[in-house]
Design a protein around this motif. Structure first.
Motif: not given
Length: 733
Positions: A174, A178, A184, A292, A295, A299-300, A303
């Motif tokens: 994941q 991201e 996600r 989908h 993100a 989190d973004l 990633g």
């Protein structure tokens, strides 16, 4: 307490902090290795090379799997932990194309092109490793209306791992999705999965657990078996469901040659549409919201940072692999050239000995210059060895401001033909120039104050001067204190590196350095070159290059042996090699104009300087990468090929070392230290070279550094005496 005490204490603390501060030149080599190691770790981690688990569990009992799941559709919704799992089927005349294991930089773009041209969306179950390595392809999948699902990071059979590992496999994938596409996904397909009716007591708990994490688990209902490469026609037949049943069709866009899949796909889409089928993603077929979600926030950011780190590490590592290949070419090429030219040199030497000298032997006395700074422990041994010379010599010891009574020791010996010049401390180059001014004879031998000569050394050094074209002669410097491990390492380096190199350079007529421990010069050549210069820290390399540019020949006298005391600690060795390495760089830069000049200078500039740059700067700087990739291969694999490659390289070096030791008539027992030398000594030389680059780029400047000596080399080892060319063996005044 008075205020001044606080100030004093503060100053003392600041001074202590300054003393404890590690210099930048020491930190940078370590930092570079740490960064490179980190990038290799990222690469190994992402490329699934760390002991990947490719076990596949055999079928087990199915009594714990709900019957409606075994008899149901290809999608299992177990997201409600308090309720029963739901089995979802694909509507009639609906095809969900699914591709596993990608993305692949070769095949995925071709498949996406076909899907876009036929306006047929698909669902790609991607692995985290490939997503992190090829983020643009995942981004393209999403942008073109396809759906993305998680297929774990390393592709293990999850029935063999615990819940924490399963969660980590999914969360890492994941994270990659991201970073690649900014979304996600709520879709998941376990590796090595088949139809829902293949679920058993081992795989069902995994499905339940993944569902509790919020994922729809998607199996397949029709397998194209394209991974077996049965041909495009068979793939189409395998992927065709019984009319009018809908299906999740399994294909692959990664895992080898997917040319048959690419060939079958457009024909399959056209054929299924001709039968009234439509193509949709998983959630489109189920009439559910998109899998989908965008993100955001941390989190973004995490990633994107992860994908960026993988991208950079891949790019840098590919560059490093190219550098390792370059090192391999340079090392093997150098050793091959050294072996061939050393063989040529040895044959020439044997032929000259058989035929005898073509010119009249040099019998005139020569001057031996011994620059000395605080050499009280060694100087007596040095001067006594010269007094035993079988060629007439005058000896001039230039005391460069010693504070330990070096000059007094020499004078107390009262040896005939030995003089002492005292001067204020001005450095080695100034000391040698002072000696040259006072030299009585046309040939000047230079040696260090910690070195001892054999009886025949001076005679062997001056023999080539019978040829008036010769301006300087390099002797054969050898390590006298070789019984310690660090001494053995340097002994191997001197015999295999320096002296085998000199044989090669002698044949090529581009000798870059006459060692300060043992060399001879024609005074006229020194005068034309302007004498010894303090422009660089390697005055011996500087003057040698200057002589080449002046048109003089520089040759190697292998039998002119000098025994020197090598540094006995890592700190002393570091200091010495730092000066040598930095001084060599300075000399190369100073004489860079030879590259575009004509005549002997141009020959040296276009042959000698590139050799020095390649073998003394570039190859040593990149050589630790070989060891770094050795560790990488041992940890991440392929271990067998890595070890075999490293042993092959070591074997090439061993062959060269054995031949070099044979030429120098050295016992082979010290070669037992060669493997450790290649690992530890090479890393030390790398750090020295990086430090030299830092000093050069920062415009730093070093002074002549004095190494601490112990007087371990008292005299030259006994050798078979050779008949001298003159009966006058006494030193002369």
């Amino acid at each position: 307490m008075p205020r001044t005490d606080h100030r004093a204490r503060g100053k003392n603390a600041a001074g202590a902090a300054r003393q404890r501060r590690v210099p930048l030149r020491h930190l940078v080599p370590v930092a570079l290795l740490a960064v490179l190691s980190g990038m290799l770790l990222v690469r190994g981690y992402v490329h699934s090379s760390f002991v990947p688990d490719h076990r596949v569990r055999p079928p087990a009992a199915t009594d714990r799997v709900p019957g409606h799941v075994l008899d149901g559709g290809p999608v299992v919704d177990a997201r409600d932990p308090s309720g029963p799992a739901k089995s979802l089927d694909i509507p009639d005349r609906t095809i969900v194309l699914s591709f596993d294991d990608g993305p692949d930089p070769v095949w995925t773009p071709k498949i996406l092109d076909i899907l876009r041209a036929h306006r047929a969306p698909a669902t790609f179950f991607v692995t985290g490793t490939n997503t992190a390595r090829h983020p643009a392809l995942v981004r393209r999948m999403v942008a073109e209306g396809n759906e993305v699902g998680v297929h774990t990071f390393d592709h293990p059979d999850l029935s063999y791992v615990d819940a924490a590992t399963t969660r980590r496999e999914i969360s890492r994938t994941q994270l990659a999705v991201e970073g690649a596409a900014g979304i996600r996904t709520a879709l998941f397909r376990p590796p090595y999965s088949s139809f829902a009716d293949a679920l058993d007591n081992a795989s069902w708990p995994v499905t339940r657990y993944v569902g509790s994490l919020g994922y729809l688990v998607v199996f397949d209902s029709v397998d194209s078996e394209d991974w077996q490469r049965p041909g495009a026609g068979r793939i189409i037949a395998n992927a065709t469901p019984a009319y009018p049943k809908g299906a999740v069709v399994l294909m692959h866009d990664f895992g080898g040659d997917r040319a048959q899949t690419v060939a079958a796909l457009p024909r399959y889409i056209e054929a299924m549409r001709a039968r009234g089928y439509r193509f949709e993603t998983v959630t489109q077929a189920l009439g559910a919201p998109s899998a989908h979600t965008a993100a955001h926030g941390r989190d973004l950011a995490e990633g994107r940072a992860f994908v960026a780190a993988v991208t950079v590490s891949d790019a840098v590592t590919e560059g490093l692999i190219g550098c390792v290949a370059l090192v391999g070419v340079l090392v093997v090429g150098r050793f091959a050239l050294m072996l061939v030219l050393a063989f040529v040199h040895a044959r020439r030497s044997r032929r000259r000995r058989r035929e005898g000298p073509q010119e009249a032997p040099v019998t005139e006395p020569v001057t031996v210059l011994v620059p000395a700074y605080n050499e009280s422990k060694c100087i007596a041994n040095t001067v006594r060895s010269l007094a035993r010379s079988d060629h007439p010599v005058e000896v001039i010891v230039i005391d460069d401001g010693s504070t330990d009574g070096t000059a007094d020791i020499v004078e107390a010996l009262a040896l005939p033909g030995v003089r002492v010049l005292r001067q204020r401390n001005a450095g080695k180059a100034a000391a040698l120039n002072n000696g040259i001014l006072h030299a009585r004879y046309d040939i000047v031998v230079m040696m260090d104050g910690d070195t001892v000569f054999e009886e025949a050394t001076v005679r062997e050094l001056v023999r080539p001067f019978a040829d008036p074209r010769v301006g300087a002669v390099s002797g054969n410097a050898k390590v006298g204190n070789r019984d310690s491990l660090i001494g053995a390492w340097q002994h191997i380096e001197y015999v295999m590196g320096f002296n085998l190199d000199r044989r090669m350079y002698d044949v090529l007529r581009c000798m870059p350095t006459i060692p300060g421990a043992c060399g001879a010069f024609r005074k006229e050549a020194l005068r034309r070159a302007g004498g010894m210069s303090d422009d660089t820290l390697a005055e011996d390399t500087d003057i040698t290059m200057a002589l080449h540019r002046g048109g003089w020949q520089v040759v190697y006298a292998e039998n002119a042996r000098a025994w020197t005391e090598a540094p006995e600690s890592v700190r002393q060795l570091w200091s010495q090699r730092y000066r040598w390495c930095y001084g060599t760089m300075q000399a190369m830069w100073k004489h860079r104009g030879a590259v575009v000049e004509r005549g002997p200078s141009g020959r040296f500039g276009r042959v000698g300087l590139p050799f020095v740059a390649a073998f003394m700067v570039v190859a040593p700087l990149l050589a630790p990468l070989v060891d770094l990739f050795l560790l990488y291969g041992l940890v991440f694999g392929p271990t067998g090929k890595t070890v075999a490659g490293w042993l092959a390289l070591l074997g090439v070096q061993l062959v060269c070392a054995v031949y070099a030791f044979r030429l120098d008539r050295e016992p082979m027992r010290h070669l037992t230290a060669l493997p450790l030398q290649q690992l530890l000594y090479r890393a030390l030389m790398y750090a020295v070279l990086v430090q030299s680059w830092i000093t050069a780029l920062s415009g730093g400047r070093l002074r002549w550094q004095k190494l601490r000596r112990t007087g371990a080399v008292e005299s030259a080892p006994p050798v078979a005496r050779q008949r001298p060319h003159t009966d006058d063996r006494r030193p002369v005044a």
